[in-house]
Scaffold this active site. Sequence first.
Site, short mmCIF file in Angstrom:
data_model
loop_
_atom_site.label_atom_id
_atom_site.label_comp_id
_atom_site.label_asym_id
_atom_site.label_seq_id
_atom_site.Cartn_x
_atom_site.Cartn_y
_atom_site.Cartn_z
N LYS A 141 32.55 51.12 45.39
CA LYS A 141 33.15 50.50 44.20
C LYS A 141 33.64 51.53 43.18
O LYS A 141 34.66 51.32 42.53
CB LYS A 141 32.16 49.53 43.54
CG LYS A 141 31.94 48.25 44.34
CD LYS A 141 31.00 47.31 43.60
CE LYS A 141 30.85 46.00 44.35
NZ LYS A 141 30.00 45.03 43.64
N ASN A 191 35.64 45.85 42.41
CA ASN A 191 35.33 45.08 43.63
C ASN A 191 36.58 44.41 44.20
O ASN A 191 36.50 43.78 45.25
CB ASN A 191 34.22 44.04 43.37
CG ASN A 191 34.76 42.79 42.71
OD1 ASN A 191 35.74 42.85 41.97
ND2 ASN A 191 34.13 41.67 42.98
N GLY A 217 17.24 45.55 34.75
CA GLY A 217 18.01 46.56 35.48
C GLY A 217 19.21 47.00 34.66
O GLY A 217 19.81 46.20 33.94
N ALA A 218 19.52 48.30 34.75
CA ALA A 218 20.66 48.85 34.00
C ALA A 218 21.51 49.72 34.92
O ALA A 218 22.09 50.72 34.50
CB ALA A 218 20.17 49.65 32.79
N THR A 226 14.09 53.00 33.37
CA THR A 226 14.52 54.18 32.61
C THR A 226 15.21 53.69 31.34
O THR A 226 16.34 53.21 31.37
CB THR A 226 15.53 55.00 33.45
OG1 THR A 226 15.02 55.12 34.77
CG2 THR A 226 15.78 56.36 32.86
N GLU A 239 16.58 55.07 28.78
CA GLU A 239 17.85 55.68 28.33
C GLU A 239 19.06 54.97 28.95
O GLU A 239 20.09 54.81 28.30
CB GLU A 239 17.92 57.17 28.72
CG GLU A 239 16.90 58.07 28.03
CD GLU A 239 15.52 57.90 28.64
OE1 GLU A 239 15.39 57.96 29.88
OE2 GLU A 239 14.55 57.71 27.87
N LYS A 240 18.93 54.54 30.20
CA LYS A 240 20.08 53.89 30.84
C LYS A 240 20.38 52.53 30.17
O LYS A 240 21.53 52.16 29.97
CB LYS A 240 19.84 53.71 32.34
CG LYS A 240 20.16 54.98 33.11
CD LYS A 240 19.73 54.94 34.55
CE LYS A 240 20.57 54.01 35.40
NZ LYS A 240 20.08 53.99 36.81
P1 ATR Z 1 22.91 48.67 41.68
O1 ATR Z 1 24.33 49.14 41.86
O2 ATR Z 1 22.43 47.70 42.72
O3 ATR Z 1 22.65 48.20 40.29
P2 ATR Z 1 21.64 51.14 41.00
O4 ATR Z 1 22.81 51.49 40.14
O5 ATR Z 1 21.00 52.18 41.84
O6 ATR Z 1 22.02 49.97 41.98
O7 ATR Z 1 20.54 50.47 40.03
C1 ATR Z 1 19.33 50.00 40.52
C2 ATR Z 1 18.56 49.33 39.37
O8 ATR Z 1 17.28 48.92 39.88
C3 ATR Z 1 18.27 50.26 38.20
O9 ATR Z 1 18.20 49.51 37.02
C4 ATR Z 1 16.90 50.82 38.58
O10 ATR Z 1 16.13 51.32 37.51
P3 ATR Z 1 16.30 52.87 37.04
O11 ATR Z 1 17.58 52.93 36.26
O12 ATR Z 1 15.10 53.15 36.21
O13 ATR Z 1 16.34 53.69 38.32
C5 ATR Z 1 16.25 49.58 39.15
N1 ATR Z 1 15.12 49.94 40.01
C6 ATR Z 1 15.17 50.49 41.24
N2 ATR Z 1 13.93 50.70 41.73
C7 ATR Z 1 13.06 50.28 40.76
C8 ATR Z 1 11.64 50.22 40.63
N3 ATR Z 1 10.83 50.64 41.63
N4 ATR Z 1 11.11 49.71 39.50
C9 ATR Z 1 11.91 49.28 38.48
N5 ATR Z 1 13.26 49.31 38.54
C10 ATR Z 1 13.83 49.79 39.65
#
Ligand code: ATR
Length: 271
Positions: free
Chosen positions: A65, A86, A126-127, A151, A153-154
């Site tokens: 993407k 997309n 999620g961010a 995280t 910050e994100k």
């Molecule tokens: P996508 O494109 O599917 O959103 P990504 O950009 O890799 O994939 O984002 C994954 C999301 O899932 C992020 O918000 C990530 O949190 P971080 O920014 O802290 O990495 C979250 N995520 C992945 N594994 C995680 C976990 N074990 N616990 C909490 N959040 C998680």
Amino acid sequence: MDHYAVWGNPIAQSKSPQIHQFFAQQTGQTLSYSAQLGDLDQFEQQLQDFFAQGGKGCNITAPFKERAFALAHSHSERCLTAEACNTLKRLDNGQLYADNTDGAGLVSDLQRLNWLKPQQKILILGAGGASKGVLLPLLQAQQHISIANRTLEKAQQLAEKFAHYGQIKAYDLAHIPLQHFDLIINATSLGLQGQVVDIDEEILKNATALYDMQYAKQQDTPFIQRGKQLGVGQLSDGLGMLIGQAAHAFALWRGVMPDTTPLLGLLKEER
Ligand code: ATR
């Protein structure tokens, strides 16, 4: 005959060919639509070849993407804010126009469910890319967003980036206010590993509705399973969003918006 495709890697699992053929039949249009395996090294060349050979448009899925976004000549506002594409459309002058219909697909699905009322409190978990892709359409639908991420910050970066579109606050997962949310949307990738994001269960329990942007074949996603265990009354996975984003892509290419309801029923029966 006009040709369209979906590009991804992997791609065999994609429902997009079936969805777009259904829309074409429903709206009385003739087109072909194929699933294409993108090469991790040669993706840009493959796309250019596809359009050079007359391809009219395509959908783009993981992990391409952002690369499709970079390749396009012009972008919709929702695509610019998502920083990911997309849907590509070849314009009459041969240039590629990039859109991102994921957020519109989510909003359409929430409307179908009758879950979208102005000024609701929505918590997004999620961010990452999935979250960034839906924020603008949700804010434009006047939703008040809290975004929580492992995280912090994100989440803060997204809240800053989208602040001038509406109300959006950032939290880390452990410090989400213990309040009622009208809707909690799971936009983390954790379901793929059979897990649910770790937040205070009271927050989930108190929500009116839970929506998982993911969907799973023949079973509930882990997030929906958790919602059921906690007795949350309204639950939905992301199958309707998948169909919704496809419908908005179809409308961009063909100028007619298909009716998603019959297809949703059909795909639910199939799984
Ligand atoms: P996508 O494109 O599917 O959103 P990504 O950009 O890799 O994939 O984002 C994954 C999301 O899932 C992020 O918000 C990530 O949190 P971080 O920014 O802290 O990495 C979250 N995520 C992945 N594994 C995680 C976990 N074990 N616990 C909490 N959040 C998680």
